[in-house]
Design a protein around this motif. Structure first.
Motif, PDB file in Angstrom:
ATOM      1  N   UNK A 221       6.221 -68.090   4.298  1.00  0.00           N
ATOM      2  CA  UNK A 221       7.635 -67.882   3.977  1.00  0.00           C
ATOM      3  C   UNK A 221       7.911 -68.219   2.513  1.00  0.00           C
ATOM      4  N   UNK A 222       7.319 -69.298   2.021  1.00  0.00           N
ATOM      5  CA  UNK A 222       7.530 -69.672   0.624  1.00  0.00           C
ATOM      6  C   UNK A 222       6.969 -68.594  -0.309  1.00  0.00           C
ATOM      7  N   UNK A 223       5.779 -68.096   0.016  1.00  0.00           N
ATOM      8  CA  UNK A 223       5.153 -67.071  -0.820  1.00  0.00           C
ATOM      9  C   UNK A 223       5.964 -65.782  -0.801  1.00  0.00           C
ATOM     10  N   UNK A 224       6.353 -65.339   0.371  1.00  0.00           N
ATOM     11  CA  UNK A 224       7.152 -64.115   0.483  1.00  0.00           C
ATOM     12  C   UNK A 224       8.491 -64.264  -0.229  1.00  0.00           C
ATOM     13  N   UNK A 225       9.064 -65.451  -0.154  1.00  0.00           N
ATOM     14  CA  UNK A 225      10.334 -65.685  -0.845  1.00  0.00           C
ATOM     15  C   UNK A 225      10.196 -65.558  -2.351  1.00  0.00           C
ATOM     16  N   UNK A 226       9.096 -66.069  -2.892  1.00  0.00           N
ATOM     17  CA  UNK A 226       8.859 -65.923  -4.334  1.00  0.00           C
ATOM     18  C   UNK A 226       8.714 -64.458  -4.718  1.00  0.00           C
ATOM     19  N   UNK A 227       7.997 -63.716  -3.895  1.00  0.00           N
ATOM     20  CA  UNK A 227       7.797 -62.295  -4.191  1.00  0.00           C
ATOM     21  C   UNK A 227       9.123 -61.535  -4.175  1.00  0.00           C
ATOM     22  N   UNK A 228       9.955 -61.841  -3.209  1.00  0.00           N
ATOM     23  CA  UNK A 228      11.248 -61.163  -3.141  1.00  0.00           C
ATOM     24  C   UNK A 228      12.139 -61.540  -4.318  1.00  0.00           C
ATOM     25  N   UNK A 229      11.857 -62.682  -4.939  1.00  0.00           N
ATOM     26  CA  UNK A 229      12.600 -63.087  -6.117  1.00  0.00           C
ATOM     27  C   UNK A 229      12.137 -62.386  -7.387  1.00  0.00           C
ATOM     28  N   UNK A 230      10.956 -61.761  -7.334  1.00  0.00           N
ATOM     29  CA  UNK A 230      10.431 -61.010  -8.484  1.00  0.00           C
ATOM     30  C   UNK A 230       9.794 -59.733  -7.954  1.00  0.00           C
ATOM     31  N   UNK A 231      10.607 -58.831  -7.391  1.00  0.00           N
ATOM     32  CA  UNK A 231      10.062 -57.684  -6.662  1.00  0.00           C
ATOM     33  C   UNK A 231       9.823 -56.467  -7.553  1.00  0.00           C
ATOM     34  N   UNK A 232       9.120 -55.500  -6.985  1.00  0.00           N
ATOM     35  CA  UNK A 232       9.119 -54.153  -7.533  1.00  0.00           C
ATOM     36  C   UNK A 232       9.601 -53.241  -6.410  1.00  0.00           C
ATOM     37  N   UNK A 233       9.433 -51.940  -6.573  1.00  0.00           N
ATOM     38  CA  UNK A 233       9.982 -50.997  -5.598  1.00  0.00           C
ATOM     39  C   UNK A 233       9.326 -51.113  -4.222  1.00  0.00           C
ATOM     40  N   UNK A 234       8.152 -51.730  -4.144  1.00  0.00           N
ATOM     41  CA  UNK A 234       7.409 -51.787  -2.884  1.00  0.00           C
ATOM     42  C   UNK A 234       7.435 -53.158  -2.219  1.00  0.00           C
ATOM     43  N   UNK A 235       8.011 -54.151  -2.874  1.00  0.00           N
ATOM     44  CA  UNK A 235       7.871 -55.530  -2.388  1.00  0.00           C
ATOM     45  C   UNK A 235       8.540 -55.747  -1.043  1.00  0.00           C
ATOM     46  N   UNK A 236       9.718 -55.209  -0.850  1.00  0.00           N
ATOM     47  CA  UNK A 236      10.421 -55.451   0.414  1.00  0.00           C
ATOM     48  C   UNK A 236       9.628 -54.905   1.597  1.00  0.00           C
ATOM     49  N   UNK A 251      10.679 -66.789  13.849  1.00  0.00           N
ATOM     50  CA  UNK A 251      10.688 -67.803  12.800  1.00  0.00           C
ATOM     51  C   UNK A 251      11.964 -67.667  11.967  1.00  0.00           C
ATOM     52  N   UNK A 252      12.800 -68.688  11.905  1.00  0.00           N
ATOM     53  CA  UNK A 252      14.094 -68.554  11.202  1.00  0.00           C
ATOM     54  C   UNK A 252      13.943 -68.302   9.708  1.00  0.00           C
ATOM     55  N   UNK A 253      12.916 -68.895   9.075  1.00  0.00           N
ATOM     56  CA  UNK A 253      12.730 -68.674   7.652  1.00  0.00           C
ATOM     57  C   UNK A 253      12.365 -67.237   7.341  1.00  0.00           C
ATOM     58  N   UNK A 254      11.464 -66.663   8.130  1.00  0.00           N
ATOM     59  CA  UNK A 254      11.066 -65.276   7.932  1.00  0.00           C
ATOM     60  C   UNK A 254      12.232 -64.330   8.195  1.00  0.00           C
ATOM     61  N   UNK A 255      12.971 -64.588   9.258  1.00  0.00           N
ATOM     62  CA  UNK A 255      14.120 -63.732   9.579  1.00  0.00           C
ATOM     63  C   UNK A 255      15.178 -63.797   8.491  1.00  0.00           C
ATOM     64  N   UNK A 256      15.410 -64.981   7.964  1.00  0.00           N
ATOM     65  CA  UNK A 256      16.418 -65.124   6.909  1.00  0.00           C
ATOM     66  C   UNK A 256      16.019 -64.357   5.656  1.00  0.00           C
ATOM     67  N   UNK A 257      14.714 -64.377   5.308  1.00  0.00           N
ATOM     68  CA  UNK A 257      14.258 -63.633   4.132  1.00  0.00           C
ATOM     69  C   UNK A 257      14.542 -62.150   4.261  1.00  0.00           C
ATOM     70  N   UNK A 258      14.474 -61.643   5.480  1.00  0.00           N
ATOM     71  CA  UNK A 258      14.683 -60.216   5.712  1.00  0.00           C
ATOM     72  C   UNK A 258      16.145 -59.882   6.011  1.00  0.00           C
ATOM     73  N   UNK A 259      17.002 -60.877   5.902  1.00  0.00           N
ATOM     74  CA  UNK A 259      18.432 -60.623   6.085  1.00  0.00           C
ATOM     75  C   UNK A 259      18.908 -60.718   7.509  1.00  0.00           C
ATOM     76  N   UNK A 260      18.089 -61.295   8.379  1.00  0.00           N
ATOM     77  CA  UNK A 260      18.476 -61.437   9.778  1.00  0.00           C
ATOM     78  C   UNK A 260      18.756 -62.905  10.089  1.00  0.00           C
ATOM     79  N   UNK A 261      19.844 -63.393   9.555  1.00  0.00           N
ATOM     80  CA  UNK A 261      20.221 -64.784   9.762  1.00  0.00           C
ATOM     81  C   UNK A 261      20.943 -64.975  11.078  1.00  0.00           C
ATOM     82  N   UNK A 262      21.456 -66.174  11.335  1.00  0.00           N
ATOM     83  CA  UNK A 262      22.219 -66.433  12.563  1.00  0.00           C
ATOM     84  C   UNK A 262      23.426 -65.503  12.671  1.00  0.00           C
TER      85      UNK A 262
END
Length: 383
Positions: A221-236, A251-262
């Motif tokens: 989750x930490x690694x994916x979060x960093x990538x989403x903070x410095x993305x290119x067209x394919x990162x998401x 996993x709440x952290x993974x879901x939150x990164x993808x915009x699926x929060x509570x």
């Protein structure tokens, strides 16, 4: 997937012998020739290893260093031929790493370094991802240092090798103990490749990160979060693929990164089962409704979980994806699914109580029990 005899069978061995004989005219390669007649009872990996052993016997050396040099000379001559490609390359790559490990200090790490360089050159003919594993197990730190340099290689096959060859759970690959104990060891490799121009490389990166999620979700989750903070067209897209296992686990952290929060305004009705029992080989239909009672649109990822009965009477969950969507405020999402209980090689069904429940953004909601029965001899589904 084709059978072992189609991938590494007598015809492939004959082609390999012909290519190698042209690269080194006059050499008999008697062990390699004979090996082609002994493969029938062996699986694919064992066939590759048997041919590897035969090739090493046919290319000896007075010392390990001389043997490694002789093999390298032969392989580089083979690389001049376009016919040196496909599954015949696997045993050759295995021989390269095995010969390097025969060195017991004669040349220090030089033999391993030379083997890695040769494997990088070979990997474009057939991936050398399996063959670098013994070298990683032998000297993890040194090999990872070399592998990191591959992330800037002009050949996409070598860049992919950097990611794929160092995966924790590489399919068909032997386990590397050092990679199992520290999930952060290979993150620098992934950091260098997640924005690679090649989809071939990026997919390996996603699968590599997904491997780590089995035991180290926080690192993922930490690694994916960093990538989403410095993305290119394919990162998401890459991150969605890398987080697929964690999303299924809720996993709440993974879901939150993808915009699926509570989503407190979401209510689930169901699942409602079409029957209270199902026979092995049949199907069970169910329906459910997800309501958004809130005042804003709700982004949801909806899965269902089948709790399978085990032989000892306990249950184990398996998550199946339904959809990822946005439900407008005040609207509802109607779900209709049929779950198959057809026997497959990866799952055995045990008679007794099972259950299905819905999962919305990782939160379980509703659970309906049902019975699974063994088919009777006259039941067509038992055929």
């Amino acid at each position: 997937m084709p059978a072992a005899d189609e991938l590494i069978g007598p015809s492939v061995v004959a082609e390999l012998v012909d290519v190698i004989s042209r690269a080194q005219p006059g050499a008999p390669f008697e062990h390699l020739r004979a090996c082609g007649t002994t493969l029938a009872p062996l699986g694919l990996r064992d066939r590759a290893h048997a041919l590897k052993d035969a090739l090493l016997a046919d290319v000896p050396g007075e010392t390990a260093v001389e043997g490694a040099a002789a093999l390298e000379t032969l392989v580089r001559r083979c690389l001049l031929h376009d016919r040196f490609t496909g599954w015949m390359v696997w045993p050759v790559a295995e021989a390269i790493s095995a010969r390097a490990l025969e060195d017991r200090g004669e040349s220090g790490p030089a033999t391993v370094d030379a083997a890695l360089a040769l494997l990088a050159d070979v990997t474009g003919r057939l991936t050398a991802e399996f063959s670098i594993r013994p070298l990683l197990a032998h000297d993890l730190g040194r090999v990872l240092t070399v592998v990191e340099t591959w992330t800037a290689h002009p050949d996409e096959h070598v860049r992919r090798l950097a990611s794929e060859g160092t995966r924790r759970y590489l399919p068909w690959g032997t386990r590397v103990p050092g990679l199992m104990t520290d999930a952060t060891l290979t993150v620098p490799i992934l950091d260098a490749l997640y924005r690679d121009e090649s989809e071939y490389v990026r997919r390996s990166v996603a699968n590599h990160l997904n491997d780590l999620s089995r035991t180290d979700p926080s690192v993922v989750v930490e690694t994916a979060g960093r990538w989403l903070g410095a993305p290119d067209a394919h990162t998401e897209r890459l991150v969605r693929h890398a987080l697929r296992t964690l999303v299924k686990k809720g996993d709440p952290g993974a879901l939150a990164l993808l915009g699926f929060g509570p989503v407190p305004g979401v209510r689930v009705d169901g699942p409602a089962l079409a029957a209270t029992s199902v026979t092995v080989g049949g199907e069970l239909a169910f329906t459910a409704t997800v309501h958004n009672t809130g005042t804003a649109p709700a982004r949801v990822v909806v899965d269902y979980v089948v709790h399978h009965r085990k032989a000892n009477g306990t249950q184990t969950p398996k998550v199946f994806k339904i959809t990822s969507t946005t439900i407008p405020a005040g609207a509802s999402l109607e779900l209709v699914r049929r779950h198959s209980f057809k026997v497959i090689t990866t799952r055995r069904y045990h008679p007794g109580e099972h259950a299905i429940e819905l999962q919305v953004n990782g939160v379980a909601s509703g659970r309906a029990a049902f019975a699974v029965h063994a088919p009777t001899p006259e039941d067509p589904s038992s055929a």
